[in-house]
Design a protein around this motif. Structure first.
Motif: not given
Length: 572
Positions: A188-204
């Motif tokens: 569950a936390v890995c899935a959240e981390l992947r989503a967070t990093r994906s959002h960060i990459e999108e913003l970057e």
């Protein structure tokens, strides 16, 4: 105990190798398939593997036939009166305890039919087609579904022990709920981390464009707000501009009107004459009043004109200011809208967009904070899981080795390798089983060195140690009895019998000690007829089964000693 509705119910074969046509229906927990060497027993296992997506070749097609067709029917104990609603995944959860099993069939648009799953494989020259419930699917899909339904143990690519990822699942299943709960939290936390990093990459990735838009929107908002526009002011400004440009002409005309009003005595004379006439005729009174009212209006107009004339002046500075204001409004209208109202609406919309873009900077800060916390949780859960696995792996290996000794593999060694890796949803180590069948040989990866018979016995040992922890509904063992006999064969039979309390067990065997313990016994017979080889499969019951066991015991089918021994096996 095994749910009797959750099992392989039927396998039917047409034109597979030397099998022209065969159909077996299963209803028991422990099924034995026997026959002479070379009779084609393992073809039954091959048929199951092909139905489950194993590699198919044209060599499987019976000589002279155009195609080979195999169908396996699994009863999953679902709703038996109507088809499954795709919005209700209850029945699908019977496939496995794995996290993705409840949605696997739905992801491919597959529904149960009366609680059953039909896996079909058609092999023709140069092509192969898999179907699940009559729906064409890729072999990889059939394989994924099959891995949730059957574990094949022997010389088959479908067996779980050839997949190192299954080693991790088997160890964690042995550890129990504590490992399962940590795996769920970690996933569950890995899935959240992947989503967070994906959002960060999108913003970057949009950072440069975002900065450009922020500068543009900020300029536009400042330009519109700075103009302090007022709705409809353009009408007033145009009127002021027109009046100032024509101030001299307006003064001349207004002055002439005032002069004319001042010099006229006609209305006053008319008023006096009508007053005298009204004294003579009452009908003249209303007309006299109208003249009086007109005179009052003219006097009021005269006063207003004098006041207006006093306001008229030619002010170059004021005229320039009005012209500049109109020019500013014109520029804004050309850029942002056809009217002042549209310009103001554009400004409001852009202000909202600017706020959202500026908020992204706060979002990025929040995301970076979340990433840090989630990464820490991943490490925390992975470390706890690693500690569990490290502690349990030696106990697990010892338990397996003990089982192997009971299965006549006294010199075998078994270890669990825990190789560190970057933490992910599966943990912080790659897990692989190591095995050696001979003394003096260090354990090597099980998938590379174990023979079919050894692999089957290792899996039997694993299943016995796991004691039914999340097994596939059906287990198939081929070549498990190679080199066994006497007391060891009895032990293997007892272990298979115990396993059948948790899963349906199908075993290909030469040993009467195993076949005699089965709930169902099928015999494979090969014969030559009309210049062709034919294979038949038959269910053995009653005296036919006694006779078959007597032959397996090495005696004549009619020898009384062998028959009595066979009956004793069945009674046991």
């Amino acid at each position: 105990m095994l749910n009797s509705q959750k099992m392989l119910r039927e396998i039917s074969v047409e034109n597979l190798a030397i099998i022209e046509s065969a159909r077996i229906e299963f209803s028991g927990r422990l099924i034995a398939i026997t026959g002479e060497t070379g009779a084609g027993k393992s073809l039954v296992v091959d048929a199951i593997g092909l139905a489950l997506g194993d590699r198919a070749e044209s060599a499987f097609i019976r000589t002279g036939a155009a195609k080979c067709v195999i169908t396996a029917v699994f009863d999953l104990g679902g709703n038996r009166t109507h088809r499954t609603d795709r919005t209700d995944r209850t029945n699908q959860s019977d496939l496995s305890d794995r996290s993705d099993s409840s949605s696997l069939l739905y992801d491919h648009g597959i529904e149960l039919e009366d609680g059953c799953l039909y896996l079909a494989r058609e092999i023709a020259e140069g092509r192969s087609q898999c179907r699940i419930n009559a729906r064409p699917v890729q072999a990889s899909v059939a394989k994924s579904v099959g891995e949730l339904l059957v574990d094949l143990h022997g010389q088959h690519e479908h067996q779980s022990l050839v997949r190192p990822s299954a080693h991790r699942d088997l160890l964690d299943a042995w550890i129990g709920p504590e490992a399962s709960q940590l795996r769920q939290k970690l996933a569950a936390v890995c899935a959240e981390l992947r989503a967070t990093r994906s959002h960060i990459e999108e913003l970057e990735g949009r950072s440069r464009e975002r900065e450009r838009l922020i500068d543009l929107y900020r300029y536009e908002v400042e330009e519109i707000d700075g103009a302090e526009l007022v709705p409809a002011e353009e009408v007033t400004l145009n009127a002021d501009r027109k009046r100032m440009l024509n101030a001299e002409k307006l003064a001349t005309e207004v002055g002439a009107a005032i002069a004319a009003m001042s010099e006229s005595e006609a209305l006053s004379s008319a008023e006096a004459a009508l007053d005298r006439a009204a004294q003579l005729d009452d009908a003249m009174q209303s007309i006299a009043e109208q003249i009086q009212s007109a005179i009052i209006h003219i006097q009021e107009a005269h006063s207003s004109l004098e006041q207006y004339l006093g306001t008229l002046e030619f002010d170059p500075e004021r005229l320039q200011m009005v012209a500049d204001r109109l020019d500013l409004i014109g520029r804004l209208k050309r850029k942002y809208g056809a009217t002042i109202e549209e310009v103001l609406a554009y400004g409001s919309k852009t202000r909202v967009a600017l706020a959202e873009l500026e908020a992204n900077e706060e979002t990025m800060t929040a995301l970076l904070g979340s990433e840090q916390k989630q990464s820490a949780l991943v490490l925390e859960f992975a470390d706890k899981l690693s500690a569990l696995r490290k502690k349990a792996s030696k106990q697990f290996a010892t338990a397996i080795a003990s089982q192997l000794r009971e299965l006549a593999m006294e010199s075998a060694s078994f270890e669990v390798s825990l190789a560190p890796k970057a933490p992910d949803s599966t943990g912080a180590e790659a897990i692989e089983f190591l095995f050696s069948a001979n003394p003096g040989h260090p354990p090597q990866p099980l998938t590379k060195i174990a023979s079919g018979g050894e692999m089957s016995r290792v899996m039997l040992a694993l299943r016995c140690v796991l004691a039914g922890a999340s097994p596939a509904p059906t287990l198939v063992f081929d070549e498990i009895d190679g080199g066994l006999g006497g007391q060891t064969a009895t032990v293997v039979g007892a272990k298979l019998r115990e396993l059948s309390k948790h899963s349906q067990v199908i075993v290909i065997t030469h040993l009467p000690q195993i076949a005699g313990l089965a709930d169902e016994h099928f015999d494979v017979e090969k014969r030559a007829q009309d210049g062709a080889t034919h294979v038949s499969l038959s269910r053995l019951e009653g005296e036919a089964r006694v006779a078959a066991l007597a032959r397996m015991l090495g005696g004549s089918a009619v020898a009384q000693v062998a028959l009595d021994h066979a009956r004793e096996l069945l009674k046991s």
